[in-house]
Design a protein around this motif. Structure first.
Motif, PDB file in Angstrom:
ATOM      1  N   LYS A 191    -104.346  50.960 -16.000  1.00  0.00           N
ATOM      2  CA  LYS A 191    -104.384  50.450 -14.693  1.00  0.00           C
ATOM      3  C   LYS A 191    -105.346  49.336 -14.609  1.00  0.00           C
ATOM      4  N   THR A 192    -104.871  48.494 -13.602  1.00  0.00           N
ATOM      5  CA  THR A 192    -105.430  46.977 -13.703  1.00  0.00           C
ATOM      6  C   THR A 192    -106.946  47.026 -13.470  1.00  0.00           C
ATOM      7  N   SER A 193    -107.492  47.938 -12.536  1.00  0.00           N
ATOM      8  CA  SER A 193    -108.854  48.343 -12.546  1.00  0.00           C
ATOM      9  C   SER A 193    -109.298  48.293 -13.577  1.00  0.00           C
TER      10      SER A 193
ATOM     11  N   GLN B 234    -108.908  45.362 -16.301  1.00  0.00           N
ATOM     12  CA  GLN B 234    -109.255  43.663 -16.317  1.00  0.00           C
ATOM     13  C   GLN B 234    -110.585  43.513 -15.702  1.00  0.00           C
TER      14      GLN B 234
ATOM     15  N   PRO C 158     -98.263  42.252  -8.364  1.00  0.00           N
ATOM     16  CA  PRO C 158     -99.869  41.919  -8.248  1.00  0.00           C
ATOM     17  C   PRO C 158    -100.520  43.133  -7.466  1.00  0.00           C
TER      18      PRO C 158
ATOM     19  N   GLU D  32    -101.190  49.079  -9.046  1.00  0.00           N
ATOM     20  CA  GLU D  32    -102.302  49.316  -9.764  1.00  0.00           C
ATOM     21  C   GLU D  32    -102.343  49.224 -11.188  1.00  0.00           C
ATOM     22  N   HIS D  33    -101.101  48.983 -11.649  1.00  0.00           N
ATOM     23  CA  HIS D  33    -100.687  48.762 -13.134  1.00  0.00           C
ATOM     24  C   HIS D  33    -100.470  47.449 -13.439  1.00  0.00           C
ATOM     25  N   TYR D  34    -100.565  46.351 -12.589  1.00  0.00           N
ATOM     26  CA  TYR D  34    -100.188  45.060 -12.828  1.00  0.00           C
ATOM     27  C   TYR D  34    -100.795  44.593 -13.919  1.00  0.00           C
ATOM     28  N   SER D  35     -99.835  43.949 -14.701  1.00  0.00           N
ATOM     29  CA  SER D  35    -100.327  43.579 -16.061  1.00  0.00           C
ATOM     30  C   SER D  35     -99.564  42.003 -16.394  1.00  0.00           C
TER      31      SER D  35
END
Length: 333
Positions: A117-119, A122, A208, A211-214
């Motif tokens: 998950k992006t949160s 990152q 973007p 929630e899985h934006y990588s």
């Protein structure tokens, strides 16, 4: 002194009453024996279990797929995931996320629990209150940025040393063998749904708003391998059933996987064509005239890669990485 004994008896009775009342209020499940035999309060033990720790890791290479991925960790079979792990040792952590029997639609149901998950990936400050490493960095009066913490904990930080920030650098997706089964099979997945699912995986990583934006993740789609029709027919006959796989069906799904990859502008490996070419070359050196001969040299049971098949796939993956992302060829030390 006779008055002492009734008093002690009353005290013991009072203690037992308090214990019974406490157990009644908190429920019998509030206490349990820990792994080390100690009697523990359940809420205390749960807190210990739920604690999250951050520790130095390398960036991530994830392989997502079906049984041909799940079984690919086996060094005895020269599994391509095992080869990737050896190739990228001290460079990236290679994660095998292969699920036997899955097609793209069943994988889609669990993908939220598989992709980072992006949160979390990152925003390192989310672990500030629970990570011993972040607490250590705070003692050194550093901010909670992962790169600064890495420098504090790994003074010789280079490309081949682990760090805190485990970014998804490459994801390899290999599905289609189960999707392309015959229609009466439970694992069958219509080809248009197969394409939609593959695009869904790509979107999760590239959007973007996901929630899985990588944004740093490179994506590689691999087509399903060939099917050894003769072996599949033999196995089906021995089980008194009909074949569930046919090479011409799998070839159609392979073409669809390439179509999805090209439309999304992501890298792909045409494993199906690559294996067909090798099998065709192999047939030139065998005496049998059976057009199906040759597949057994690269497949265990008509669908799963053996040592030779795994070598083909790893070679194709290596060449695709070198062509599209030469910076990812590891520096050995």
């Amino acid at each position: 002194m006779n008055w002492v004994w009734p008093t002690l008896g009353n005290l013991m009775l009072l203690c037992m009453t308090i214990m019974i009342a406490y157990t009644t209020c908190n429920g019998p499940s509030s206490m349990f024996t820990g792994l080390d035999g100690r009697f523990m309060r359940r809420d205390v033990a749960t807190t210990a279990v739920n604690m999250t720790y951050s520790y130095p890791t390398y960036d991530i290479l994830m392989v997502l797929g079906d049984s041909n991925t799940q079984f690919a960790n086996d060094p005895a079979k020269n599994g391509f995931v095992a080869q990737l792990a050896e190739f990228y040792q001290r460079q990236m952590d290679v994660l095998n996320r292969g699920f036997r029997g899955y097609n793209t639609s069943s994988a889609r149901e669990i993908i939220g629990s598989v992709l980072p998950k992006t949160s979390v990936a990152q925003d390192s400050t989310t672990t500030d209150d629970i990570s011993p490493l972040f607490k250590f960095a705070k003692k050194l009066k550093l901010t909670t940025r992962a790169d600064e913490i890495t420098k504090a904990l790994w003074p010789y930080q280079k490309q081949n040393y682990p760090g805190i920030s485990n970014i998804l650098q490459l994801i390899i997706i290999l599905f289609g063998t189960n999707d392309s089964r015959v229609e009466w099979s439970e694992a069958y997945n219509p080809i248009d749904q197969y394409a939609e699912d593959l695009q869904y995986f790509i979107t999760l990583l590239q959007d973007p708003d996901s929630e899985h934006y990588s944004p740093d993740a490179r994506i590689m789609i691999i087509t399903p391998p060939v099917v050894g029709d003769r072996k599949i027919q033999e196995l089906a006959k021995s089980r008194n059933t009909e074949p569930e796989w046919y090479n011409n069906r799998t070839q159609t799904y392979a073409a669809k996987a390439i179509e999805v990859a090209q439309a999304a502008n992501v890298a792909y490996v045409d494993l199906h064509t690559g294996m067909e070419d090798v099998v065709a070359e192999y047939r030139k050196n065998i005496s049998s005239t059976d057009v199906l001969d040759g597949y057994d040299n690269y497949l265990i049971d008509g669908i799963h890669l053996n040592v030779n098949g795994s070598a083909i796939l790893f070679g194709l993956i290596h060449d695709t990485i070198a062509k599209n992302w030469p910076e990812m060829i590891p520096l050995k030390s």
